[in-house]
Design a protein around this motif. Structure first.
Motif, PDB file in Angstrom:
ATOM      1  N   ILE A  48       2.743  -1.020   4.484  1.00 60.12           N
ATOM      2  CA  ILE A  48       2.562   0.435   3.898  1.00 60.12           C
ATOM      3  C   ILE A  48       3.606   1.085   3.729  1.00 60.12           C
ATOM      4  N   SER A  87       0.792  -1.192  -0.146  1.00 67.18           N
ATOM      5  CA  SER A  87      -0.096   0.032  -0.070  1.00 67.18           C
ATOM      6  C   SER A  87       0.953   1.306   0.110  1.00 67.18           C
ATOM      7  N   LEU A 129      -2.199   6.620   5.401  1.00 69.42           N
ATOM      8  CA  LEU A 129      -2.579   5.214   5.706  1.00 69.42           C
ATOM      9  C   LEU A 129      -2.090   4.551   7.031  1.00 69.42           C
ATOM     10  N   TYR A 151      -7.636   4.121   7.718  1.00 65.71           N
ATOM     11  CA  TYR A 151      -7.098   2.922   7.897  1.00 65.71           C
ATOM     12  C   TYR A 151      -6.744   2.448   6.592  1.00 65.71           C
ATOM     13  N   ASP A 152      -5.852   1.388   6.346  1.00 67.81           N
ATOM     14  CA  ASP A 152      -5.420   0.744   5.360  1.00 67.81           C
ATOM     15  C   ASP A 152      -6.561  -0.435   5.083  1.00 67.81           C
ATOM     16  N   ARG A 158      -5.381  -3.141   1.364  1.00 68.49           N
ATOM     17  CA  ARG A 158      -4.486  -4.084   1.560  1.00 68.49           C
ATOM     18  C   ARG A 158      -4.888  -5.449   2.203  1.00 68.49           C
TER      19      ARG A 158
END
Length: 405
Positions: free
Chosen positions: A222, A181, A186, A199-200, A203
Motif C-alpha cells: 500500500i 494499492s 487502506l 481493508y485493501d 490488491r
C-alpha cells in the motif's frame, strides 16, 4: 473529452502491446499452465501402425465370401503381433490395440462370432471393409502441427505431447506483474480497522487473479497519499516488472496521484472509458513496463481487470486469447440503467423447465458492493445507449470464465 468505448480501448491497447520473445525450455512435466512458444510438430504417426479397435477376429473379405465359418490361424495381442502363416479360409484372433495382420480387411467383434466345438468360428454378420481397424496416422500424422504457439499447456495438451514422445517444450517466460494499492485509508487484511479505514481488498483480489493467470507477482503493498513516495515506488516497480497495476488514484481527487506521476515518468494512452462500473481506468507506458490503473471501488477494479487487463496479460504472455462467451437470455426482473455507458451488471443465469436461458440481477449494483459477485455466474451486458430493461426482454450475458468461476 469523449469517453472511449470498451472496443476502442481494447483495440488501442492490443495494437501497441508487443508479443513476448523471451522463452525457456522445460520438461513437459514442469510445463503445466505455461504458454507454448512455438508450433509443436508431431515426429511420428499416431497410431504408428494399423491396429484393432475391438477384441475379435481379423478377417479377409475374400475368405468370408466363400464361407462364413473359418478356422483360427493364430492370435495377435497388444505388443505381440501374429507372426505365423496366415492360410486361406482362416481368421486371426485379435485383441484391442494389437497389430492388424497383413492382408486383413476388417475386424469382427467377438460378440458377432460363434466359437464352434472344433475350434473354428462362424461369423453372424458380414463386415464392411476397414471395419474396426484404426489406420496408421488416423489420429495424428507425422509432420502435423499438434499445438499452435500461444496454446496454454494443460491436462489435455501435455498428454498429447507425451503420446508423441515429446519430452520437452519451449514456453514463454512468465509475465512479471507489480501490484500497488494507493490510499491512506487502506489497511492490510488481518489488521484491525480504525475510524475511516477500509481493508485493501483490491490488491488481494488482483493478486488472486494474477496467480490464476500464472503471472509472477511482485507485491509493492500500500502506497501512502504522498506524491514523492508514490513516484519512488512507481519507478522501482517498473524497473522490476513487465506490467505495473495500481488500484485507486486514477480519479480526480486531490490525493489521486497516479495520473500525475504517469504523465511525469511515462505516457498515458487513455484515462477514461464509457463503461460502468470502471470509468476511471488508465493505460499507459513507462520506461521499462506497461501500466494499467484500476479504479479504487472494488467492483470497478474487478470488472476492469476482467474486461481489460485480462486480454493485456494474454497478449504480453503470448497466450492466444479467447473472448468470453456471450449468449442471449431473458431477463426475469427489471434492470435499471441510464444510457451513456456500457454496463456490466452482476447476474445469475439458469435454464428454466422449458429449456429457456434466463438471467436475474444479483443484489444491488453499486460499484462498492462486492458481495454480489459471490452469488453471480455472469455479467449482464447492457448496451451503451440502452435504458432500463423490463422483465421479459432479451439481454446479452457474458459467462464468467475460469478467472471468476
Amino acid at each position: 473529452m469523449s469517453l472511449l468505448s470498451l472496443e476502442q480501448a481494447l483495440d488501442q491497447m492490443l495494437s501497441v502491446l508487443p508479443s513476448p520473445t523471451k522463452t525457456e525450455t522445460l520438461a513437459i512435466h514442469q510445463a503445466a499452465n505455461r504458454i507454448c512458444a512455438k508450433d509443436m510438430i508431431s515426429p511420428i504417426n499416431v497410431p504408428s501402425f494399423d491396429n484393432s479397435a475391438m477384441d475379435g477376429y481379423a478377417v479377409r473379405l475374400a475368405d468370408l465370401a466363400q464361407s462364413m465359418t473359418l478356422f483360427v490361424a493364430g492370435k495377435s495381442f497388444a505388443g505381440k503381433p501374429f507372426e505365423g502363416e496366415w492360410k486361406a479360409q482362416s481368421a486371426v484372433r485379435i485383441m484391442t490395440g494389437a497389430v492388424i495382420p497383413e492382408g486383413a480387411d476388417a475386424v469382427v467383434m467377438q460378440e458377432e462370432v460363434n466359437v464352434n466345438a472344433d475350434g473354428s468360428v462362424t461369423f453372424t454378420t458380414l463386415p464392411k471393409s476397414g471395419q474396426n481397424i484404426r489406420r496408421i496416422g488416423e489420429d495424428v500424422k507425422q509432420g502435423d502441427v499438434v499445438l499452435k504457439a500461444g496454446t496454454k499447456l494443460n491436462a489435455a495438451s501435455l498428454p498429447l505431447l507425451a503420446s508423441l514422445g515429446i519430452a520437452e517444450v519451449d514456453v514463454f517466460a512468465p509475465l512479471k506483474v507489480a501490484v500497488l494499492s494507493t490510499g491512506d485509508e487502506l489497511v492490510p487484511v488481518g489488521q484491525p480497522l480504525k475510524q475511516g479505514q477500509i481493508y485493501d481488498t483490491n490488491r488481494f483480489a488482483v493478486k488472486l487473479m494474477l496467480e490464476k493467470l500464472h503471472c509472477d507477482v511482485l507485491d509493492f503493498g500500500i502506497l501512502p497519499d504522498n506524491q514523492a513516495e508514490f513516484e519512488k515506488s512507481f519507478l522501482t516497480a517498473q524497473e522490476q516488472a513487465d506490467l505495473v497495476i495500481t488500484s485507486g488514484g486514477v480519479s480526480v481527487g486531490e490525493a489521486d496521484f497516479t495520473k500525475t506521476v504517469l504523465e511525469k515518468v511515462g505516457q498515458i494512452n487513455f484515462w477514461k472509458l464509457a463503461i460502468k462500473p470502471g470509468k476511471p481506468f488508465a493505460f499507459g507506458r513507462l520506461n521499462n513496463a506497461w501500466f494499467c490503473g484500476l479504479p479504487g471501488n472494488p467492483v470497478s477494479a474487478l470488472v476492469t481487470f476482467y474486461q481489460l487487463v485480462q486480454p493485456v496479460i494474454a497478449k504480453l504472455s503470448g497466450l492466444t486469447y479467447s473472448q468470453p462467451v456471450r449468449l442471449q437470455a431473458v431477463a426475469v426482473a427489471k434492470l435499471k440503467k441510464s444510457p451513456g455507458r456500457l454496463d456490466f451488471q452482476r447476474g445469475f443465469y439458469h435454464v428454466n423447465e422449458n429449456g429457456q436461458l434466463q438471467v436475474q440481477p444479483v443484489g444491488f449494483q453499486g460499484s462498492h458492493l462486492f458481495s454480489s459477485f459471490v452469488k453471480s455466474n455472469c455479467f449482464i451486458v447492457l448496451e451503451r445507449e440502452r435504458g432500463n430493461v423490463e422483465a421479459g426482454e432479451t439481454v446479452t450475458i457474458e459467462l464468467f470464465n475460469e478467472l471468476l468461476a
